[in-house]
Design a protein around this motif. Structure first.
Motif, PDB file in Angstrom:
ATOM      1  N   VAL A 404      41.904  32.987   9.362  1.00 14.13           N
ATOM      2  CA  VAL A 404      43.269  32.937   9.845  1.00 14.13           C
ATOM      3  C   VAL A 404      44.138  33.926   9.006  1.00 14.13           C
ATOM      4  CG1 VAL A 404      45.392  31.483   9.960  1.00 14.13           C
ATOM      5  CG2 VAL A 404      43.215  30.540  10.687  1.00 14.13           C
ATOM      6  N   GLU A 424      51.106  32.098   4.714  1.00 13.86           N
ATOM      7  CA  GLU A 424      51.841  30.916   5.002  1.00 13.86           C
ATOM      8  C   GLU A 424      50.946  29.961   6.173  1.00 13.86           C
ATOM      9  OE1 GLU A 424      56.254  29.663   5.039  1.00 13.86           O
ATOM     10  OE2 GLU A 424      55.775  31.248   6.735  1.00 13.86           O
ATOM     11  N   ARG A 425      50.676  30.744   7.410  1.00 19.78           N
ATOM     12  CA  ARG A 425      49.877  30.447   8.405  1.00 19.78           C
ATOM     13  C   ARG A 425      48.568  29.711   8.057  1.00 19.78           C
ATOM     14  NH1 ARG A 425      52.015  34.984  10.857  1.00 19.78           N
ATOM     15  NH2 ARG A 425      49.806  36.044  10.884  1.00 19.78           N
ATOM     16  N   CYS A 426      47.951  30.639   6.920  1.00 18.61           N
ATOM     17  CA  CYS A 426      46.646  29.969   6.574  1.00 18.61           C
ATOM     18  C   CYS A 426      46.902  28.704   5.975  1.00 18.61           C
ATOM     19  CB  CYS A 426      46.026  30.955   5.503  1.00 18.61           C
ATOM     20  SG  CYS A 426      44.548  30.279   4.522  1.00 18.61           S
ATOM     21  N   ALA A 428      49.025  26.534   6.361  1.00 20.50           N
ATOM     22  CA  ALA A 428      49.354  25.293   7.409  1.00 20.50           C
ATOM     23  C   ALA A 428      48.064  25.077   8.118  1.00 20.50           C
ATOM     24  CB  ALA A 428      50.521  25.983   8.512  1.00 20.50           C
TER      25      ALA A 428
END
Length: 520
Positions: A404, A424-426, A428
Motif C-alpha cells: 500500500v 498514512e494510508r499504510c 490505516a
C-alpha cells in the motif's frame, strides 16, 4: 452489565438470578465469579417462591440433563472439552473414535455421532450455526461448565484426546484459507495450553510445527511466540528434534516485528538443533537466516544462506522456492545492483508455478521491487497487482501494508507530502486489518521525504529504528547524508533515540510527524 449478560448466554433465568445478587456484590465482583456460576447463582432466590425445578440455575440445567438418554448425556459432557465452536469431524474424532463406547463408537463413519448430536441440538443444549462451508456447533457457557463438572475421572483423558486431535489437525490448515484456522484458534489455544501444563514437549512442538507459517497471516504473533518460548523452557528440550520448529516460529515472528538480531539468533538456534539431532537439512531456517542477514546489511552471508535454502528445497516446495528467490532479489536490490541473468532466469522458472493468492502476491511484490529503481510506475502496477491477489483470495499478509505504501510512494514521485500521505494510508491499512506489524520494515523508504521537509531529527530516529530499505537504497543514503550534515553531532543523539524506540514508540513518533506535516 453487558459482560455479565453475555457470560450468562442471555438466559433469562440466569440473568434474573444474577440480578438478585446485586444486594451483596457489585457488577464487577459478580462478573469476576461467573466461572463458578452454579455456586454464585445457586440459592440466590427463595425456592419456596417458585416451582422447585426453577429454584436455581443448576436445578434447571439438571432437569434438562435428566431428560436426556444416557448416550446423549455422555456426549454432552464430553463436548465440554471444546472451546469456542467445533465441527462434526472434531466431535467424532475427540468424543467417539477409540472410546469403545458401545452406543457411539459403532461404525467407521460419523452417522451415529451425528444422530446423537442432532438430538442435543433439538433440545437446545447444543447450538448449531450454519456457515458457508459447513455447520459449526457450540455449547452455551452455562452448559459447558455443567458438562465439564460431570466428566470427573474421564476429564483428563478427553482433554488429552482433544489436544492430540488438534495437534494433528493444525498441520492440515492451508495458508490460502486463513478463516479455517481462525475458526479453530480457540481449540488450538486450549490444546497447546494443555501440552504446556502437562510438560508434554513433543505435543507442544507438534502444534507449533503446524502453526508457524500462519503467524503472519491468520493469528497473533505475540501469543504464538509465548507458546514457543514456554515450550523451549520445558525440561530436556535442548536436544528435542521437534524444538527446531519453535525456533523457526520465533524467527518468523522476528520478520513481522522487524527485529533482525532476533531473526538471526532464532534461525541459528534452529540450525544448531538440526546439527545436534542429525536432521536432514531444512530450507526454512536457512531462509530466515537469509532474511535476517539481509536486514543486518550482511549481504554476502545472506546470499550464502539463500543459496543453501534453495539447495535444501524439495521439488514439490514451489511456494518456498518462490519466497527464497524473492529474498535473493531483495539482496541484490539492497546492494544497489540489478539482478543478474542467472538469478532472473531462476526467478522466471519458479514464478511460472505460482498458483495461490499468496504465491501471486509474492511474485508481483518481487517484480515491483525489481522495477522500482528504474521503472517506478511499472513497479507501482506490480504492487497494486500484489494487493489484488490477496484481496481476491481473502488473505491477509503482514507485508501487504508495505505494498500500500509503495504504490503511493512510487506514484507520488518526488512529492514529499504525497509520500507521507501514502504512509498514512499504510498505517490505516494495518489498523483496519489488525495485522501485527510495526513500521520498521518500510518507514526507512520515507527518509527522502522527511529530509526534503527538513525534518532531519525524524530521519535520524528512523535511521536508528528501522530495518534496511526495500525500494530506494541510493536515494535513502543520500537523504541520510543530508540530514547528518544538517544536524552535525546532534545526529548521533537522535540516532540513539531511534535505536531505543520500541515499535509502538516509533509508530507514535511517526504519527505525530505525519499530523504536523500534513496539517491534520
Amino acid at each position: 452489565v453487558v459482560q455479565v449478560c453475555r457470560a450468562l448466554d442471555g438466559m433469562p433465568l440466569a440473568i434474573e438470578l444474577a440480578a438478585s445478587r446485586m444486594g451483596t456484590l457489585t457488577v464487577a465482583e459478580l462478573a469476576a465469579r461467573l466461572d463458578r456460576r452454579f455456586r454464585v447463582l445457586g440459592d440466590a432466590r427463595n425456592p419456596g417462591d417458585v416451582e422447585p425445578r426453577h429454584a436455581t440455575l443448576q436445578a434447571v440445567v439438571a432437569w434438562s440433563y435428566e431428560l436426556l438418554a444416557p448416550v446423549e448425556q455422555r456426549l454432552l459432557c464430553r463436548l465440554a472439552v471444546f472451546a469456542g465452536s467445533f465441527d462434526l469431524d472434531a466431535v467424532h474424532g475427540v468424543c467417539v473414535v477409540g472410546t469403545h463406547d458401545a452406543d457411539l463408537d459403532t461404525d467407521d463413519d460419523d452417522l451415529t455421532t451425528l444422530g446423537v448430536l442432532e438430538a442435543l441440538v433439538d433440545r437446545s443444549l447444543v447450538i448449531a450455526d450454519e456457515q458457508g462451508d459447513g455447520t459449526r456447533f457450540r455449547l452455551l457457557e452455562t452448559i459447558r461448565q455443567w458438562g465439564d463438572a460431570r466428566l470427573v475421572e474421564d476429564r483428563a483423558a478427553f482433554v488429552d484426546r482433544h489436544a492430540r486431535y488438534y495437534a494433528e489437525r493444525v498441520g492440515r490448515f492451508r495458508l490460502e484459507d486463513p478463516a479455517a484456522l481462525a475458526r479453530e484458534l480457540d481449540n488450538i489455544r486450549l490444546a497447546i495450553q494443555h501440552a504446556l501444563a502437562t510438560q508434554d514437549a513433543t505435543l507442544a512442538f507438534r502444534i507449533i510445527r503446524g502453526l508457524w507459517r500462519h503467524v503472519s497471516v491468520s493469528m497473533s504473533c505475540l501469543e504464538a511466540e509465548q507458546w514457543s518460548e514456554r515450550a523451549l523452557a520445558l525440561p530436556d528440550t535442548d536436544d528435542h528434534p521437534e524444538s527446531f520448529w519453535a525456533h523457526v516460529l520465533i524467527a518468523a515472528i522476528g520478520t513481522i516485528v522487524a527485529d533482525s538480531p532476533r531473526i538471526v539468533r532464532a534461525a541459528q538456534a534452529a540450525l544448531a538443533v538440526e546439527e545436534r539431532c542429525g536432521l536432514e537439512p531444512n530450507p526454512f531456517a536457512r531462509w530466515w537466516l537469509c532474511i535476517g542477514k539481509i536486514w543486518l546489511g550482511e549481504y554476502d552471508e545472506a546470499g550464502r544462506a539463500g543459496a543453501d535454502a534453495l539447495a535444501a528445497c524439495k521439488p514439490h516446495q514451489t511456494s518456498l522456492r518462490i519466497e527464497i528467490l524473492f529474498q535473493l532479489l531483495h539482496t541484490t536490490v539492497y546492494r544497489g545492483d540489478e539482478p543478474d541473468d542467472e538469478l532472473l532466469e531462476r526467478w522466471r522458472a519458479a514464478k511460472a508455478y505460482a498458483k495461490t493468492p499468496l504465491e501471486w502476491f509474492s511474485v508481483n511484490y518481487a517484480e515491483g521491487v525489481i522495477a522500482a529503481r528504474s521503472r517506478p510506475l511499472e513497479a507501482a502496477d506490480h504492487f497494486e497487482h500484489a494487493l489484488e491477489a490477496l484481496e481476491a483470495g481473502g488473505v491477509r499478509h503482514s507485508i501487504a501494508g508495505a505494498a500500500v505504501l509503495y504504490v503511493g510512494l512510487l506514484r507520488g514521485g518526488d512529492d514529499p507530502l504525497a509520500a507521507l500521505a501514502a504512509l498514512e494510508r499504510c498505517l490505516a491499512f494495518y489498523r483496519a486489518e489488525r495485522v501485527a506489524f510495526g513500521l520498521r520494515r518500510m518507514v526507512r523508504d520515507l527518509t527522502p521525504a522527511f529530509s526534503a521537509l527538513a525534518d532531519h531529527e525524524t530521519v535520524a530516529i528512523i535511521d536508528g529504528a528501522a530495518a534496511p530499505p526495500v525500494l530506494r537504497p541510493v536515494l535513502i543514503a543520500d537523504a541520510i547524508a543530508r540530514s547528518r550534515a544538517a544536524l552535525g553531532d546532534r545526529y548521533e543523539t537522535f540516532l540513539g533515540q531511534g535505536r531505543a524506540l520500541p515499535v509502538d514508540g516509533l509508530e507514535r513518533h511517526i504519527e505525530g510527524r505525519l499530523r504536523h506535516h500534513l496539517g491534520r
